[in-house]
Scaffold this motif. Structure first.
Motif, mmCIF file in Angstrom:
data_model
loop_
_atom_site.group_PDB
_atom_site.id
_atom_site.type_symbol
_atom_site.label_atom_id
_atom_site.label_comp_id
_atom_site.label_asym_id
_atom_site.label_seq_id
_atom_site.Cartn_x
_atom_site.Cartn_y
_atom_site.Cartn_z
ATOM 1 N N VAL A 211 15.386 74.613 68.496
ATOM 2 C CA VAL A 211 15.415 76.011 68.677
ATOM 3 C C VAL A 211 16.482 76.894 68.766
ATOM 4 C CG1 VAL A 211 13.812 78.018 70.186
ATOM 5 C CG2 VAL A 211 12.957 76.329 69.102
ATOM 6 N N LEU A 214 19.119 76.611 66.062
ATOM 7 C CA LEU A 214 18.630 78.030 64.667
ATOM 8 C C LEU A 214 19.094 79.416 64.809
ATOM 9 C CD1 LEU A 214 14.943 75.933 62.924
ATOM 10 C CD2 LEU A 214 17.599 75.970 62.419
ATOM 11 N N ASP A 215 18.429 79.790 66.085
ATOM 12 C CA ASP A 215 19.102 80.924 67.249
ATOM 13 C C ASP A 215 20.511 81.741 66.204
ATOM 14 O OD1 ASP A 215 16.618 81.355 67.383
ATOM 15 O OD2 ASP A 215 16.235 81.079 68.947
ATOM 16 N N ASP A 231 4.697 76.307 61.764
ATOM 17 C CA ASP A 231 4.985 77.519 62.021
ATOM 18 C C ASP A 231 5.586 77.997 62.894
ATOM 19 O OD1 ASP A 231 1.000 77.435 60.867
ATOM 20 O OD2 ASP A 231 0.679 77.370 63.325
ATOM 21 N N ALA A 232 5.749 78.667 61.914
ATOM 22 C CA ALA A 232 7.293 80.044 63.384
ATOM 23 C C ALA A 232 7.127 79.533 64.301
ATOM 24 C CB ALA A 232 6.872 80.914 63.362
ATOM 25 N N PRO A 233 8.445 78.665 65.037
ATOM 26 C CA PRO A 233 9.488 79.148 63.935
ATOM 27 C C PRO A 233 10.079 78.764 62.746
ATOM 28 C CG PRO A 233 10.672 78.613 66.233
ATOM 29 C CD PRO A 233 9.410 78.262 66.038
ATOM 30 N N PHE A 234 9.765 77.624 62.749
ATOM 31 C CA PHE A 234 9.725 76.513 61.552
ATOM 32 C C PHE A 234 9.142 76.868 59.766
ATOM 33 C CE2 PHE A 234 10.065 74.184 65.415
ATOM 34 C CZ PHE A 234 11.638 74.315 66.036
ATOM 35 N N ASN A 235 8.562 77.885 59.692
ATOM 36 C CA ASN A 235 7.871 77.631 58.602
ATOM 37 C C ASN A 235 9.096 77.942 56.705
ATOM 38 O OD1 ASN A 235 8.537 80.235 60.427
ATOM 39 N ND2 ASN A 235 7.129 81.967 59.258
ATOM 40 N N GLU A 236 9.861 78.299 57.421
ATOM 41 C CA GLU A 236 10.388 79.082 56.296
ATOM 42 C C GLU A 236 11.301 77.842 56.184
ATOM 43 O OE1 GLU A 236 11.550 81.981 54.542
ATOM 44 O OE2 GLU A 236 9.971 82.660 56.233
ATOM 45 N N GLN A 287 5.103 75.798 71.754
ATOM 46 C CA GLN A 287 5.197 76.641 70.595
ATOM 47 C C GLN A 287 6.536 77.154 70.794
ATOM 48 O OE1 GLN A 287 3.572 80.582 69.793
ATOM 49 N NE2 GLN A 287 4.135 79.979 67.062
ATOM 50 N N GLU A 288 7.428 77.959 71.401
ATOM 51 C CA GLU A 288 8.683 78.031 71.435
ATOM 52 C C GLU A 288 9.621 76.876 71.492
ATOM 53 O OE1 GLU A 288 8.218 80.132 75.631
ATOM 54 O OE2 GLU A 288 8.448 81.916 74.841
ATOM 55 N N GLY A 290 8.773 74.244 70.080
ATOM 56 C CA GLY A 290 8.697 73.371 68.872
ATOM 57 C C GLY A 290 7.515 72.832 68.386
#
Length: 323
Positions: A211, A214-215, A231-236, A287-288, A290
């Motif tokens: 996390v 990536l930022d 899911d986000a933040p890894f959905n891409e 979620q934050e 990951g």
């Protein structure tokens, strides 16, 4: 191959059904990350530190006890801290694998008390932002044609879960694990530092660790070793399977205590986690970081650990790690 896979729907349902508790009165609560800062154990303790904040009377302090990819801490909490009711220790699927393969010495999975989960994480194939590897296929092609030309590294020795990820990639590329050029580090933080410094080219780490990187744009994840896209933040980020490579690795993250901890002290931690699972705030923390919201504590976790140990022992025998 997914070694430890749990139902996300069931986990969420368990969390929603959990009752609420008053703040647990734990004296100087501590979460021990059995590695240097920056890796998966650090991440696991941060989930406890933040997620339990409303449910314990005093803030959870995070401390670090590196050595032997968790062996030093496991031995400490089976000897002079076996009855320490104030501390929990972070563990992962890799810790269970180390227990099975004897890397934690004479103590086994029955020597400690399994407290609760922080969530589930997934393996990932990670490179530096300026790496020549643009896709997972690029890495796999080189592993296939010139495995010694690819320097792979991670926070674990041969036979660890991070090594297993690389071994599975190597096998999928048509080679054998022993062909892999692998560099072991004492924790994910050290491995990430080596990747950023150019000492290794590919890091077989965990997506939850990524996390902050990536930022910042320092690292790129070429593939997630999950059964389906996250899911986000890894959905891409595509999965390895999406890219044509049948490799999965699911990581259970959680906490244990010394085997001689009193039932009263043990239950305080179990109750605090159970209360946290019932809140949206804890799900947000997961979620934050990951993590998949996998929520189990107390006896339920004991059962899951026993099943996981059985499965991992079978796999270790197949891989020739144990007899």
């Amino acid at each position: 191959m997914t070694f430890i896979r749990f139902s996300a729907a069931l986990a969420c349902a368990l969390g929603l059904a959990a009752p609420a508790f008053a703040q647990a009165q734990i004296d100087r609560p501590e979460c021990v990350a059995p590695a240097n800062p920056g890796g998966g154990f650090d991440l696991t303790c941060r989930v406890a530190q933040t997620g339990l904040a409303p449910h314990v009377a005093s803030p959870v302090q995070v401390t670090f006890m590196p050595g032997g990819i968790g062996a030093v801490a496991f031995n400490q909490f089976n000897t002079n801290r076996a009855d320490d009711g104030s501390a929990i220790v972070a563990f992962s699927t890799g810790s269970l694998l180390n227990i099975i393969t004897g890397k934690y010495g004479a103590f086994d999975e029955n020597s400690v008390r399994w407290v609760a989960t922080a969530g589930a994480d997934f393996g990932a194939v990670i490179v530096r932002a300026d790496s020549e590897y643009q896709t997972l296929k690029d890495v796999m092609d080189d592993l296939s044609t010139d495995p010694q030309g690819v320097v792979v590294g991670a926070g674990g020795s041969v036979g660890s879960q991070d090594w297993m990820k690389g071994a599975l990639l190597m096998r999928e590329a048509g080679g054998t694990p022993m062909q892999m050029r692998y560099v072991a580090f004492d924790g994910g933080g050290d491995a990430i530092a080596a990747l950023l410094g150019g000492s290794i080219e590919v890091y077989t780490g965990d997506v939850g660790e990524m996390v902050p990187y990536l930022d910042s744009g320092d690292l790129r994840v070429l593939g997630v070793l999950a059964p389906e896209r996250l899911d986000a933040p890894f959905n891409e980020i595509p999965t390895a399977k999406e890219q044509g490579f049948d490799v999965e690795w699911t990581i259970l993250r959680g906490f244990y205590m010394g085997g001689q901890t009193s039932d009263e002290d043990y239950q305080k931690w179990v109750d605090a986690f159970t209360a946290a699972y019932a809140t949206e705030d804890f799900a947000k923390v997961q979620q934050e970081r990951g993590l998949l919201p996998l929520n189990m504590a107390g006896a339920e976790l004991d059962t899951a650990i026993a099943k996981s140990i059985e499965t991992l022992r079978e796999i270790s025998i197949e891989a020739g790690l144990i007899q």
